[in-house]
Design a protein around this motif. Structure first.
Motif, PDB file in Angstrom:
ATOM      1  N   ARG A  93     -70.019 -16.735   4.286  1.00  0.00           N
ATOM      2  CA  ARG A  93     -69.986 -18.114   4.773  1.00  0.00           C
ATOM      3  C   ARG A  93     -71.203 -18.905   4.291  1.00  0.00           C
ATOM      4  O   ARG A  93     -71.086 -20.071   3.898  1.00  0.00           O
ATOM      5  CB  ARG A  93     -69.908 -18.125   6.303  1.00  0.00           C
ATOM      6  CG  ARG A  93     -69.716 -19.500   6.902  1.00  0.00           C
ATOM      7  CD  ARG A  93     -69.333 -19.421   8.365  1.00  0.00           C
ATOM      8  NE  ARG A  93     -70.347 -18.774   9.181  1.00  0.00           N
ATOM      9  CZ  ARG A  93     -70.253 -18.631  10.498  1.00  0.00           C
ATOM     10  NH1 ARG A  93     -69.172 -19.080  11.145  1.00  0.00           N
ATOM     11  NH2 ARG A  93     -71.202 -18.037  11.190  1.00  0.00           N
TER      12      ARG A  93
ATOM     13  N   ALA B  39     -70.894 -19.929   0.582  1.00  0.00           N
ATOM     14  CA  ALA B  39     -69.955 -21.042   0.416  1.00  0.00           C
ATOM     15  C   ALA B  39     -70.596 -22.358   0.840  1.00  0.00           C
ATOM     16  O   ALA B  39     -70.402 -23.400   0.201  1.00  0.00           O
ATOM     17  CB  ALA B  39     -68.689 -20.779   1.219  1.00  0.00           C
TER      18      ALA B  39
ATOM     19  N   PRO C 103     -66.474 -22.007  -1.927  1.00  0.00           N
ATOM     20  CA  PRO C 103     -66.478 -20.619  -2.399  1.00  0.00           C
ATOM     21  C   PRO C 103     -66.537 -20.557  -3.918  1.00  0.00           C
ATOM     22  O   PRO C 103     -66.210 -21.533  -4.604  1.00  0.00           O
ATOM     23  CB  PRO C 103     -65.145 -20.072  -1.871  1.00  0.00           C
ATOM     24  CG  PRO C 103     -64.258 -21.276  -1.788  1.00  0.00           C
ATOM     25  CD  PRO C 103     -65.164 -22.404  -1.387  1.00  0.00           C
TER      26      PRO C 103
ATOM     27  N   HIS D  19     -61.197 -15.606  -0.615  1.00  0.00           N
ATOM     28  CA  HIS D  19     -60.566 -16.836  -0.135  1.00  0.00           C
ATOM     29  C   HIS D  19     -59.227 -17.080  -0.832  1.00  0.00           C
ATOM     30  O   HIS D  19     -58.341 -17.717  -0.261  1.00  0.00           O
ATOM     31  CB  HIS D  19     -61.490 -18.035  -0.352  1.00  0.00           C
ATOM     32  CG  HIS D  19     -61.845 -18.256  -1.789  1.00  0.00           C
ATOM     33  ND1 HIS D  19     -62.817 -17.528  -2.429  1.00  0.00           N
ATOM     34  CD2 HIS D  19     -61.347 -19.109  -2.724  1.00  0.00           C
ATOM     35  CE1 HIS D  19     -62.902 -17.932  -3.691  1.00  0.00           C
ATOM     36  NE2 HIS D  19     -62.014 -18.880  -3.896  1.00  0.00           N
TER      37      HIS D  19
ATOM     38  N   MET E 201     -56.779 -15.279   1.331  1.00  0.00           N
ATOM     39  CA  MET E 201     -56.659 -15.814   2.688  1.00  0.00           C
ATOM     40  C   MET E 201     -56.085 -17.218   2.724  1.00  0.00           C
ATOM     41  O   MET E 201     -55.667 -17.692   3.775  1.00  0.00           O
ATOM     42  CB  MET E 201     -58.024 -15.773   3.382  1.00  0.00           C
ATOM     43  CG  MET E 201     -58.488 -14.376   3.724  1.00  0.00           C
ATOM     44  SD  MET E 201     -59.980 -14.350   4.759  1.00  0.00           S
ATOM     45  CE  MET E 201     -61.267 -14.488   3.513  1.00  0.00           C
TER      46      MET E 201
ATOM     47  N   ALA F 281     -58.972 -19.897   4.924  1.00  0.00           N
ATOM     48  CA  ALA F 281     -60.023 -18.875   4.761  1.00  0.00           C
ATOM     49  C   ALA F 281     -61.268 -19.164   5.584  1.00  0.00           C
ATOM     50  O   ALA F 281     -61.765 -18.271   6.287  1.00  0.00           O
ATOM     51  CB  ALA F 281     -60.375 -18.703   3.288  1.00  0.00           C
ATOM     52  N   PRO F 282     -61.833 -20.394   5.556  1.00  0.00           N
ATOM     53  CA  PRO F 282     -63.035 -20.637   6.367  1.00  0.00           C
ATOM     54  C   PRO F 282     -62.804 -20.415   7.853  1.00  0.00           C
ATOM     55  O   PRO F 282     -63.670 -19.878   8.555  1.00  0.00           O
ATOM     56  CB  PRO F 282     -63.360 -22.109   6.071  1.00  0.00           C
ATOM     57  CG  PRO F 282     -62.745 -22.374   4.737  1.00  0.00           C
ATOM     58  CD  PRO F 282     -61.490 -21.564   4.726  1.00  0.00           C
TER      59      PRO F 282
ATOM     60  N   LYS G 206     -60.548 -18.373   9.201  1.00  0.00           N
ATOM     61  CA  LYS G 206     -60.372 -16.933   9.425  1.00  0.00           C
ATOM     62  C   LYS G 206     -61.717 -16.211   9.437  1.00  0.00           C
ATOM     63  O   LYS G 206     -61.940 -15.317  10.267  1.00  0.00           O
ATOM     64  CB  LYS G 206     -59.455 -16.342   8.356  1.00  0.00           C
ATOM     65  CG  LYS G 206     -58.000 -16.761   8.516  1.00  0.00           C
ATOM     66  CD  LYS G 206     -57.158 -16.312   7.342  1.00  0.00           C
ATOM     67  CE  LYS G 206     -55.709 -16.730   7.523  1.00  0.00           C
ATOM     68  NZ  LYS G 206     -54.879 -16.477   6.319  1.00  0.00           N
ATOM     69  N   VAL G 207     -62.608 -16.584   8.534  1.00  0.00           N
ATOM     70  CA  VAL G 207     -63.929 -15.961   8.493  1.00  0.00           C
ATOM     71  C   VAL G 207     -64.705 -16.276   9.763  1.00  0.00           C
ATOM     72  O   VAL G 207     -65.324 -15.391  10.374  1.00  0.00           O
ATOM     73  CB  VAL G 207     -64.713 -16.425   7.245  1.00  0.00           C
ATOM     74  CG1 VAL G 207     -66.173 -15.975   7.326  1.00  0.00           C
ATOM     75  CG2 VAL G 207     -64.068 -15.882   5.979  1.00  0.00           C
TER      76      VAL G 207
END
Length: 277
Positions: free
Chosen positions: A229, A232, A238, A244, A247, A251-252, A254-255
């Motif tokens: 994170r 990015a 990213p 990503h 995902m 993605a952000p 989920k992370v």
């Protein structure tokens, strides 16, 4: 099975192979001279990526020449590591057709097609004769499988007596509270079946395995995701090549949710190493 179709659809991308090759080119890689490590930022779809795979292989004490089964092989990153770095012959099986085709393409690009092979299929009905493999492993797979008793029974059937079975799954640590979604393996609880290490051990022993090692990698996971994170944020997004891609646009989110679930002590990626009796 409807559940397996839902799981496969969760991972489907649509243009995965083309997207990854474009990202490799954007990263400055020569597509005609790729090494297995060039794919590592994207084809190791589990917490910790290549570093976690290396640690996991060391815990399993994998030796050259073994015939291994990769359960839920995804894009084949782990299988190519075991083939290239550990000298093994690896067969992968996965529910998602697109992942299987991409894994085959990547194996050819890095010159490992004679050491690895992939096919679409279910871990609950493995298309292999009894005692076909010296060892087996799965990396972040069990979270999508509800019937773990059948899963472990199938793996045990496919292994030779004494064969090693390594698991690196996200497991439940706290029994209180609900997990937040989406996470990398599921958009909702409908396809998420996270169990405790205690439950894993019980089901493994019932299937005929002797558990030898267990290790929580919670702190390792938190650090890995925080760094992802932070990179990015520093770079305004990213890099071209990374998890990503798998995902998707969420993605952000989920992370961030994974970090929250980990920090609340709800879950932890956990290794379990056992042997078939």
């Amino acid at each position: 099975m409807d559940l397996e179709k839902s799981v496969a659809q969760h991972y489907a991308h649509g243009t995965l192979e083309e997207t990854i090759f474009s990202a490799l080119a954007a990263s400055g890689k020569d597509l005609d001279h790729l090494a297995p490590a060039d794919l590592a930022p994207v084809d190791e779809f589990h917490t910790g990526g290549r570093e976690a795979t290396i640690d996991f292989a060391a815990e399993m004490a994998i030796e050259p020449g073994l015939r291994l089964l990769d359960v839920g092989s995804g894009l084949g990153g782990a299988s190519r590591y075991f083939a290239h770095e550990r000298g093994c012959q690896v067969t992968g099986i996965d529910l998602t057709e697109e992942y299987v085709r991409a894994a085959e393409a990547f194996a050819k690009r890095v010159g490992l097609e004679s050491q690895v092979s992939y096919q679409r299929g279910s871990a609950l009905d493995l298309p292999f004769a009894a005692q076909s493999f010296d060892g087996a492993y799965m990396l972040h797979v069990g979270m999508n499988i509800q019937d773990k008793a059948r899963l472990f029974a199938e793996v045990h059937r496919a292994l030779k007596p004494g064969g090693v079975f390594g698991i690196y799954d996200v497991m439940r640590e706290s029994g209180e509270g609900d997990l937040s979604f989406p996470v990398p393996w599921a958009s909702s609880p409908a396809t998420s079946f996270v169990e405790s290490a205690v439950a894993y051990r019980r089901l493994l022993e019932r299937a005929g395995f002797a558990v030898q090692k267990e290790r929580s990698r919670r702190e390792f996971a938190i650090e890995f995701l925080r760094q992802m994170r932070a990179r990015a944020a520093q770079e305004g997004g990213p890099p071209p090549l990374g998890l990503h891609i798998l995902m998707g646009a969420s993605a952000p989110q989920k992370v961030a949710i994974m970090i929250d679930n980990l920090e609340r002590g709800m879950i932890a990626p956990t290794e379990i190493i056992c042997r078939a009796l």
